[in-house]
Write an enzyme that holds these catalytic residues in place. Structure first.
Site, mmCIF file in Angstrom:
data_model
loop_
_atom_site.group_PDB
_atom_site.id
_atom_site.type_symbol
_atom_site.label_atom_id
_atom_site.label_comp_id
_atom_site.label_asym_id
_atom_site.label_seq_id
_atom_site.Cartn_x
_atom_site.Cartn_y
_atom_site.Cartn_z
ATOM 1 N N GLY A 87 0.097 -70.480 31.260
ATOM 2 C CA GLY A 87 -0.789 -71.404 31.961
ATOM 3 C C GLY A 87 -2.194 -71.468 31.420
ATOM 4 O O GLY A 87 -2.982 -72.327 31.846
ATOM 5 N N ASN A 115 -1.707 -76.464 26.939
ATOM 6 C CA ASN A 115 -1.912 -76.810 28.345
ATOM 7 C C ASN A 115 -3.064 -77.796 28.534
ATOM 8 O O ASN A 115 -3.055 -78.584 29.478
ATOM 9 C CB ASN A 115 -2.157 -75.545 29.171
ATOM 10 C CG ASN A 115 -0.895 -74.710 29.303
ATOM 11 O OD1 ASN A 115 0.169 -75.222 29.621
ATOM 12 N ND2 ASN A 115 -1.016 -73.415 29.045
#
Length: 226
Positions: A87, A115
């Site tokens: 993430g 991301n």
């Protein structure tokens, strides 16, 4: 002291000298045959997101573990540190890079930005964050191998062109080693990815590690001057 005793002492002395010389020679051979110590082993810090962290895979199948095994198979005793966090954006990577230098790596493999692209973050922000990471690494005396990423096709042509161009531009600006696309040979290949279509499976990770290993070896050699 008799002549016989004197001759015996000389003989014993000569034998002792021969034994000492043989011992010294054996010691040289033993030392030369000793494997490389942990202190001499090169260390690579892989700073990245889920692609480095090993999302959906056991530890032994994560990119750092597989890359380390690949490098050793090629005759290079290299430790690869898993600095991946699933993430992470380029900004998140920047926020934690300083404490990772405590590992005293010989090379940083920088894999961040995927991301950012998925979230549609401004490419100029990604470029600025990656630039700061590179600057921090170089200031710490740690050379960088920058790995590129491509924007998702659904983000549009303008976004894609701006995003894709930032990686080679950074590599040129800072003189870093550069691997153009981290997922080369694996992206958009269903059999090499997990069910989400974005994260490599074990077979995909093996391909990534095998393809990038020569660039890691070259970057380490350039960084150490060997």
């Amino acid at each position: 002291m008799t002549r016989l005793s004197l001759n015996r002492l000389r003989l014993y002395g000569a034998l002792a000298s021969m034994i000492n010389a043989a011992t010294a020679i054996c010691a040289v051979f033993v030392l030369s045959a000793t494997p490389t110590s942990a202190a001499e082993r090169a260390t690579v810090l892989a700073l990245g997101d889920s692609l480095v962290a090993g999302y959906g895979l056991p530890k032994e199948e994560s990119f750092p573990a597989v890359l380390e095994a690949e490098l050793k198979a090629l005759g290079h005793d290299v430790r690869v540190i898993n600095g991946g966090v699933s993430g992470d954006t380029s900004k998140a990577g920047l926020s934690r890079v300083d404490w990772l230098f405590a590992e005293k790596p010989d090379l940083m493999l920088l894999e961040l930005g995927a991301n950012d692209g998925l979230r549609g973050l401004p490419p100029e922000d990604t470029e600025r964050n990656l630039a700061q990471i590179i600057e921090k690494s170089q200031a710490a005396g740690v050379p960088v191998l920058l790995t590129g990423m491509l924007a998702p096709p659904n983000m549009g042509r303008d976004y894609g062109e701006a995003f894709n161009a930032l990686y080679p531009r950074l590599a040129e600006k800072y003189g870093t080693a550069f691997y153009p696309f981290f997922l080369d040979g694996v992206a958009a290949e269903p059999e090499l990815n997990q069910g989400d279509g974005m994260h490599p499976n074990a077979a995909g990770v093996e391909i990534i590690a095998r393809r990038i290993a020569p660039s890691v070896i070259d970057a380490l050699a350039a960084g150490t001057g060997s």
